[in-house]
Write a protein that holds these residues in place. Structure first.
Motif, PDB file in Angstrom:
ATOM      1  N   ARG A  49      10.981 -13.876  88.708  1.00 51.17           N
ATOM      2  CA  ARG A  49      11.313 -12.543  89.208  1.00 51.17           C
ATOM      3  C   ARG A  49      11.234 -11.501  88.094  1.00 51.17           C
ATOM      4  N   LEU A  50      11.738 -11.838  86.915  1.00 44.59           N
ATOM      5  CA  LEU A  50      11.678 -10.914  85.792  1.00 44.59           C
ATOM      6  C   LEU A  50      10.227 -10.609  85.420  1.00 44.59           C
ATOM      7  N   HIS A  51       9.387 -11.619  85.474  1.00 43.40           N
ATOM      8  CA  HIS A  51       7.974 -11.420  85.166  1.00 43.40           C
ATOM      9  C   HIS A  51       7.339 -10.452  86.177  1.00 43.40           C
ATOM     10  N   GLU A  52       7.675 -10.619  87.472  1.00 46.61           N
ATOM     11  CA  GLU A  52       7.141  -9.729  88.515  1.00 46.61           C
ATOM     12  C   GLU A  52       7.582  -8.287  88.272  1.00 46.61           C
ATOM     13  N   LEU A  53       8.864  -8.114  87.924  1.00 43.25           N
ATOM     14  CA  LEU A  53       9.385  -6.760  87.700  1.00 43.25           C
ATOM     15  C   LEU A  53       8.766  -6.131  86.457  1.00 43.25           C
ATOM     16  N   GLU A  54       8.520  -6.938  85.431  1.00 40.85           N
ATOM     17  CA  GLU A  54       7.860  -6.412  84.226  1.00 40.85           C
ATOM     18  C   GLU A  54       6.437  -5.967  84.542  1.00 40.85           C
ATOM     19  N   THR A  55       5.778  -6.708  85.428  1.00 43.73           N
ATOM     20  CA  THR A  55       4.434  -6.310  85.856  1.00 43.73           C
ATOM     21  C   THR A  55       4.491  -5.001  86.621  1.00 43.73           C
ATOM     22  N   ALA A  56       5.525  -4.874  87.470  1.00 44.44           N
ATOM     23  CA  ALA A  56       5.687  -3.638  88.246  1.00 44.44           C
ATOM     24  C   ALA A  56       5.901  -2.431  87.342  1.00 44.44           C
ATOM     25  N   MET A  57       6.564  -2.627  86.220  1.00 45.99           N
ATOM     26  CA  MET A  57       6.831  -1.530  85.298  1.00 45.99           C
ATOM     27  C   MET A  57       5.559  -0.976  84.655  1.00 45.99           C
ATOM     28  N   SER A  58       4.498  -1.734  84.679  1.00 48.68           N
ATOM     29  CA  SER A  58       3.245  -1.276  84.055  1.00 48.68           C
ATOM     30  C   SER A  58       2.323  -0.584  85.047  1.00 48.68           C
TER      31      SER A  58
ATOM     32  N   GLU B 219      12.086   7.188  92.542  1.00 51.48           N
ATOM     33  CA  GLU B 219      12.930   6.313  93.357  1.00 51.48           C
ATOM     34  C   GLU B 219      12.531   4.847  93.158  1.00 51.48           C
ATOM     35  N   TYR B 220      11.220   4.606  93.141  1.00 49.95           N
ATOM     36  CA  TYR B 220      10.733   3.247  92.928  1.00 49.95           C
ATOM     37  C   TYR B 220      11.117   2.756  91.528  1.00 49.95           C
ATOM     38  N   MET B 221      11.023   3.659  90.552  1.00 49.30           N
ATOM     39  CA  MET B 221      11.396   3.303  89.180  1.00 49.30           C
ATOM     40  C   MET B 221      12.857   2.854  89.116  1.00 49.30           C
ATOM     41  N   GLU B 222      13.750   3.597  89.798  1.00 55.28           N
ATOM     42  CA  GLU B 222      15.172   3.253  89.778  1.00 55.28           C
ATOM     43  C   GLU B 222      15.425   1.900  90.438  1.00 55.28           C
ATOM     44  N   GLN B 223      14.717   1.640  91.550  1.00 54.88           N
ATOM     45  CA  GLN B 223      14.868   0.346  92.235  1.00 54.88           C
ATOM     46  C   GLN B 223      14.458  -0.816  91.327  1.00 54.88           C
ATOM     47  N   VAL B 224      13.314  -0.642  90.676  1.00 52.30           N
ATOM     48  CA  VAL B 224      12.803  -1.705  89.800  1.00 52.30           C
ATOM     49  C   VAL B 224      13.749  -1.940  88.625  1.00 52.30           C
ATOM     50  N   LEU B 225      14.199  -0.824  88.016  1.00 55.97           N
ATOM     51  CA  LEU B 225      15.083  -0.951  86.859  1.00 55.97           C
ATOM     52  C   LEU B 225      16.421  -1.587  87.234  1.00 55.97           C
ATOM     53  N   THR B 226      16.956  -1.195  88.408  1.00 54.18           N
ATOM     54  CA  THR B 226      18.210  -1.785  88.878  1.00 54.18           C
ATOM     55  C   THR B 226      18.043  -3.284  89.122  1.00 54.18           C
ATOM     56  N   SER B 227      16.966  -3.657  89.807  1.00 51.16           N
ATOM     57  CA  SER B 227      16.696  -5.077  90.080  1.00 51.16           C
ATOM     58  C   SER B 227      16.502  -5.854  88.782  1.00 51.16           C
ATOM     59  N   TYR B 228      15.816  -5.219  87.839  1.00 55.50           N
ATOM     60  CA  TYR B 228      15.553  -5.904  86.571  1.00 55.50           C
ATOM     61  C   TYR B 228      16.857  -6.125  85.801  1.00 55.50           C
ATOM     62  N   THR B 229      17.717  -5.104  85.792  1.00 49.29           N
ATOM     63  CA  THR B 229      18.992  -5.233  85.094  1.00 49.29           C
ATOM     64  C   THR B 229      19.834  -6.347  85.705  1.00 49.29           C
ATOM     65  N   GLU B 230      19.901  -6.406  87.047  1.00 52.63           N
ATOM     66  CA  GLU B 230      20.683  -7.438  87.725  1.00 52.63           C
ATOM     67  C   GLU B 230      20.127  -8.831  87.441  1.00 52.63           C
ATOM     68  N   ALA B 231      18.799  -8.955  87.525  1.00 49.94           N
ATOM     69  CA  ALA B 231      18.174 -10.256  87.282  1.00 49.94           C
ATOM     70  C   ALA B 231      18.350 -10.688  85.830  1.00 49.94           C
ATOM     71  N   GLN B 232      18.247  -9.697  84.934  1.00 52.89           N
ATOM     72  CA  GLN B 232      18.386  -9.996  83.513  1.00 52.89           C
ATOM     73  C   GLN B 232      19.801 -10.472  83.184  1.00 52.89           C
TER      74      GLN B 232
END
Length: 552
Positions: free
Chosen positions: A101-110, A119-132
């Motif tokens: 999941r972290l790998h997918e979110l890191e890909t999304a960040m690029s 809005e999408y940026m905030e969703q991704v960052l929130t999900s990444y923080t929780e997963a991390q």
């Protein structure tokens, strides 16, 4: 805290009893060694602890939510197509899913969307923080380092991380299973022969791991040095019963003798008392026939004799059936073996650098070194099974070698033990039966194919070959593997009394200290080094600052 409790547990297979009303407790923090003869039920006891099998009678109680890691003798077929690193890393399904999941979110960040859609940026960052945060809580970020530590400790270098599990040897597959279990860090570790296939350095690493392990450990092992170093209790399984000894292996060995002698003393006193009472009973019975007033006393004495017989201890077995090993040979000349510049490369890698070694009559020489250092290869070269790349090998003219192979590959699997021993030496069928019986072969096993025998039986059959060939130069590759402790001790005594020369490879440190007088240390691609003593001497000198061993 009590983790596991057996209450009057019995287990039988097709009416054959293995465990008989066993009571035992495993307490949190215990370090327990489980010992006993091969086939005595040790692995069955492990299966009962895990719930893989159920008792015939009695109950097994486990602490609620107890996690158990069970190392079996078999490899896990589900791991065959994975790399070594992948197989060991997948110790937590949740951690593995989070890593993905972290790998997918890191890909999304690029992506462009991440850069342009707030809005999408905030969703991704929130999900990444929780997963991390969850991944960190599971120790995910330290996992790669932990996997590396365990794999390196067990002898897998980084160059082997990408190798598929299916391409490994049977022993190496078991080591992958061991690494997976150690990294899971369960509450209770059940380790069935964890030190098999480990070199001496890996055994030292495993000992340190077990000593520092935060959970509870129960070990089946024939390695007396391991039991000496790490366990605090010994559970001996014998005749379906468990005896508890609170101490390490040395304490167990001495205390076991003391208990047996005490039981023998008690038994003898009880039998003497029974005989005394029986004499009194016979006299009273005789007198009662002449004078009825003695009849009540005779009846009372009869009950007393019956009670004494009923309450008397069973005769202790001071000497159980053990293999009987003797090596008879004619004396060889003074110079038994001479290696001059022997070298070998395999798969483009220098395995043995030029070795110069002379072995004299009566010497006991050990080859030590990590797995892959060429120990078995050197023995095979000396035995004439494979050629060296360079150098020469010369044995004395009166030297008769006997070669014991580690994997039993020299045994004809389609022959029976009876036919095999008679093919070695022209002896009668009765003499063959007698030889095999001294090594505890049943009549049925004598007529089964060698391929159907257990590892321990194949080991004993190789010992039979050494006995029958009258070899005066024993070349031994892991001779204690698959033997129980009692058989190892018999073999050690026979080798100590052997009037000949020994060259051996072994990872059994007790065996090395008792048998060898010289040590040759091999290291992949490096010069071999000579130490004029046993394994403990080798360790002492190797750790001594400034000490440089002689090259060979």
């Amino acid at each position: 805290m009590l983790l596991v409790q057996f209450t009057k547990v019995s287990k039988d297979y097709a009416g054959n009893p293995v465990l008989d009303e066993v009571d035992l407790e495993i307490i949190e923090g215990d370090r327990i060694g489980l010992v006993g003869e091969n086939g005595g039920g040790k692995s069955t006891l492990f299966k009962l602890i895990t719930g893989v099998e159920q008792p015939t009678e009695g109950s097994v109680t486990r602490r609620r939510n107890l996690t158990i890691g069970y190392l079996t003798q078999e490899a896990d077929p589900a791991q065959q197509d994975k790399s070594v690193f992948e197989a060991v890393s997948e110790i937590s399904p949740e951690a593995t899913a989070l890593a993905s999941r972290l790998h997918e979110l890191e890909t999304a960040m690029s992506t462009t969307r991440f850069a342009e859609d707030v809005e999408y940026m905030e969703q991704v960052l929130t999900s990444y923080t929780e997963a991390q945060e969850r991944f960190d809580a599971l120790g995910g970020f330290a996992l790669e380092h932990q996997v590396g530590d365990v794999l390196n400790g067990l002898g897998f270098g980084a160059d082997r991380y990408t190798q598929t599990v299916g391409s490994l040897s049977g022993g190496e597959k078991k080591l992958v299973n061991l690494a997976r279990i150690l990294l899971k860090k369960p509450d209770l570790l059940l380790l069935d022969e964890p030190d098999n296939h480990l070199d001496l350095e890996a055994k030292v690493w495993l000992e340190g791991f077990i000593r520092s392990y935060s959970g509870t450990v129960l070990i089946i092992s024939h390695d007396r040095y391991l039991l000496e170093q790490v366990v605090k209790k010994i559970y001996e399984l014998e005749d379906g019963q468990i005896s508890v000894f609170v101490g390490n292996y040395s304490y167990f060995a001495e205390e076991r003798k003391r208990r047996l002698l005490k039981r023998q003393e008690t038994y003898s006193l009880q039998q003497e008392e029974i005989k005394r009472l029986e004499v009194i009973l016979r006299n009273l019975t005789s007198w009662a026939k002449q004078n009825p007033k003695f009849a009540p006393r005779a009846r009372s004495m009869e009950k007393r004799v019956e009670r004494a017989r009923r309450e008397a201890a069973e005769r202790p077995i001071l000497l159980r059936d053990r293999i009987k090993v003797t090596f008879d040979s004619e004396r060889s000349g003074v110079k038994v073996l001479e290696l001059k510049g022997v070298s070998k490369s395999m798969n483009g890698r220098s395995l043995l650098r030029p070795i110069y070694l002379t072995v004299l009559y009566g010497e006991r020489v050990a080859l030590v070194g990590p797995n892959g250092s060429g120990k078995t290869t050197l023995l095979r070269i000396i035995a004439g099974l494979i050629p060296p790349d360079g150098g020469s090998i010369r044995m004395g003219p009166s030297v008769l070698p006997g070669y014991y192979t580690q994997e039993h590959e020299s045994l004809p699997l389609d022959m029976t033990p009876m036919d095999f021993v008679r093919s070695i030496k022209p002896i009668t069928e009765q003499a063959a039966i007698s030889t095999l019986r001294t090594l505890l072969f049943s009549y049925r096993d004598m007529h089964n194919t060698i391929g159907s025998l257990s590892g321990g039986e194949k080991s004993r059959l190789q010992i039979a070959r050494l006995m029958l060939t009258d070899a005066n130069f024993l070349i031994l590759d892991e001779p204690t593997n698959n033997l129980d402790i009692a058989s190892i001790e018999v073999l050690e005594t026979a080798l100590a009394n052997f009037d000949g020369t020994i060259l051996t490879v072994s990872h059994d440190r007790y065996f090395l200290d008792k048998i060898v007088t010289k040590t040759v240390a091999l290291s992949p691609g490096s010069e071999a080094r000579f130490y004029a003593g046993n394994y403990s001497y080798y360790l002492e000198k190797r750790a001594q600052p400034g000490y440089i061993a002689e090259s060979v």
